[in-house]
Design a protein around this motif. Structure first.
Motif, mmCIF file in Angstrom:
data_model
loop_
_atom_site.group_PDB
_atom_site.id
_atom_site.type_symbol
_atom_site.label_atom_id
_atom_site.label_comp_id
_atom_site.label_asym_id
_atom_site.label_seq_id
_atom_site.Cartn_x
_atom_site.Cartn_y
_atom_site.Cartn_z
ATOM 1 N N MET A 1 36.845 29.260 44.577
ATOM 2 C CA MET A 1 37.040 28.925 45.970
ATOM 3 C C MET A 1 38.047 28.662 45.929
ATOM 4 O O MET A 1 39.146 28.502 46.315
ATOM 5 N N LYS A 2 38.676 30.570 47.078
ATOM 6 C CA LYS A 2 40.236 30.307 47.286
ATOM 7 C C LYS A 2 39.949 30.465 49.031
ATOM 8 O O LYS A 2 39.296 31.438 49.648
ATOM 9 N N VAL A 3 40.712 29.391 49.283
ATOM 10 C CA VAL A 3 40.503 29.663 51.130
ATOM 11 C C VAL A 3 42.041 29.689 51.791
ATOM 12 O O VAL A 3 42.926 28.908 51.296
ATOM 13 N N PHE A 22 40.063 19.723 50.710
ATOM 14 C CA PHE A 22 39.236 20.506 49.327
ATOM 15 C C PHE A 22 39.829 20.631 48.063
ATOM 16 O O PHE A 22 39.169 20.922 47.904
ATOM 17 N N GLU A 23 41.008 20.299 48.044
ATOM 18 C CA GLU A 23 41.873 20.264 46.855
ATOM 19 C C GLU A 23 40.875 19.074 45.753
ATOM 20 O O GLU A 23 41.172 19.016 44.698
ATOM 21 N N LYS A 24 41.508 18.010 46.323
ATOM 22 C CA LYS A 24 41.314 17.081 45.854
ATOM 23 C C LYS A 24 39.793 16.755 45.411
ATOM 24 O O LYS A 24 39.626 16.500 44.331
ATOM 25 N N GLY A 27 38.455 20.334 44.299
ATOM 26 C CA GLY A 27 37.863 22.000 43.668
ATOM 27 C C GLY A 27 38.906 22.303 43.978
ATOM 28 O O GLY A 27 39.217 24.016 42.993
ATOM 29 N N TRP A 28 39.247 23.456 45.029
ATOM 30 C CA TRP A 28 39.347 24.369 45.624
ATOM 31 C C TRP A 28 40.835 24.527 45.390
ATOM 32 O O TRP A 28 41.561 24.281 45.400
ATOM 33 N N THR A 312 34.263 14.574 55.055
ATOM 34 C CA THR A 312 34.359 15.969 55.519
ATOM 35 C C THR A 312 34.583 17.318 54.749
ATOM 36 O O THR A 312 34.213 18.496 54.784
ATOM 37 N N ALA A 313 35.410 16.919 53.552
ATOM 38 C CA ALA A 313 35.105 17.800 52.865
ATOM 39 C C ALA A 313 33.847 18.440 52.316
ATOM 40 O O ALA A 313 33.209 19.621 52.370
ATOM 41 N N ARG A 314 32.507 17.410 52.398
ATOM 42 C CA ARG A 314 31.305 17.732 52.229
ATOM 43 C C ARG A 314 30.961 18.756 52.783
ATOM 44 O O ARG A 314 29.908 19.676 52.557
ATOM 45 N N ARG A 315 30.768 18.150 54.310
ATOM 46 C CA ARG A 315 30.588 18.933 55.488
ATOM 47 C C ARG A 315 30.941 20.570 56.091
ATOM 48 O O ARG A 315 30.458 20.980 55.581
#
Length: 326
Positions: A1-3, A22-24, A27-28, A312-315
């Motif tokens: 995924m690229k954001v 997101f990155e940690k 893996g985005w 937060t990342a999961r949400r």
């Protein structure tokens, strides 16, 4: 995924913190694009600064941003005006299922963002609010049905120093971004009276510092005062309150019933106040070190449960996947 996270400013590394989450944890691949920077931004926290002029050997920030956006799966827009979006070519890239609007702070309450993002509202986008639920309440009152709340991403394991308050004093810290919205002058007057009654109480006012400098100073305090802005009708807690909680400090703030009802555990943590009772609220803590310690531990647990970067990342992952599937 690229954001791509795109905004006019990245005040206090808010977008950078989200990018790292997101990155940690997901893996985005994420690019943080900002139109300009402020003293609150640490060096290296903005991937592409749009206002950066071209040089003999490098494209300007605007050109690099436009190239970067051609290869993105999803866009998170924040603090961005119509003219800026047009210059970036965003109107040609956005579809209903590849972007959302992220709000935090005052711009979400005063409605200025409605003008900024007006051309996009016909696509009925998701509006994501952070910090406290009262901002979400404000957005819903405007009649926008696709509003949701995801807390700010606090990197508790890396970004926060160990608390090290001076054992000789009880220090109350206040770090306003806007004095008028945080009741700063009123707070300072109250603290003068508190200090006159208790020689072991000190006031720490932090202004004009980077986030890293601010956190180091905050770590020397025992108690955080956020705001008592009941006269403005805001009734919320903000970034400073969350940072105080992350540093295991009790937080004094005026918060409305809506926010308290949606964070049930907050009622046992936040020291509720208003202008009339601010001195009483402060003295109830500075004269009771055991209560300071107890509330500080609960505060830390609160941000771990609701505002930590992995939560937060999961949400965000759930929300973005939902938007892209519509």
């Amino acid at each position: 995924m690229k954001v791509a996270i795109i905004g006019g400013l990245d005040i206090g590394k808010l977008a950078w913190d989200l990018k790292r989450a997101f990155e940690k944890y997901l893996g985005w691949e994420v690019v943080n694009i900002a139109w300009e920077k402020t003293y609150l931004d640490a060096p290296g926290t903005i991937d592409i600064l749009v206002s950066e002029p071209p040089t003999q050997f490098r494209l300007g920030g605007l050109q690099r941003a436009m190239l970067a956006m051609q290869d993105q799966d999803f866009f998170i827009l924040r603090w961005l005006g119509q003219e800026q979006m047009a210059q970036l070519g965003l109107f040609q890239l956005l579809r209903r299922n590849n972007f959302c609007i992220k709000l935090h702070g005052t711009e979400g309450r005063i409605g200025l963002w409605l003008y900024w993002f007006y051309p996009l509202l016909q696509m009925d986008p998701f509006i994501v609010t952070s910090f406290d639920y009262s901002l979400y309440e404000s957005v819903r009152r405007m009649g926008l049905r696709n509003a949701c709340h995801i807390g700010h991403a606090l990197h508790l394991d890396t970004d926060f120093p160990q608390p090290n308050p001076n054992p000789e004093y009880v220090t109350v810290v206040h770090a306003p971004t806007d004095r008028s919205k945080k009741d700063t002058d009123y707070f300072l007057d109250v603290m003068k009276r508190v200090e006159e009654r208790n020689a072991k109480v000190k006031t720490l006012l932090i202004e004009g510092k980077s986030r890293e400098e601010c956190l180091k100073l905050k770590a020397t305090a025992n108690i955080t005062f956020d705001q008592a802005t009941s006269h403005l009708g805001i009734g919320t807690f903000g970034r400073s309150a969350l940072e105080g909680m992350a540093l295991s400090q009790p937080v004094i703030a005026q918060t409305n019933a809506w926010s308290m009802s949606l964070y049930p555990d907050l009622a046992d943590i936040l020291v509720q106040t208003d202008r009339l009772h601010l001195q009483e609220s402060i003295e109830s803590l500075v004269n009771n070190p055991d209560r300071v310690k107890e509330l500080g531990a609960k505060s830390r647990a609160f941000v771990e449960n609701h505002f930590s970067a992995p939560v937060t990342a999961r949400r965000w992952k759930f929300l973005i996947e939902h938007i892209m599937s519509t």
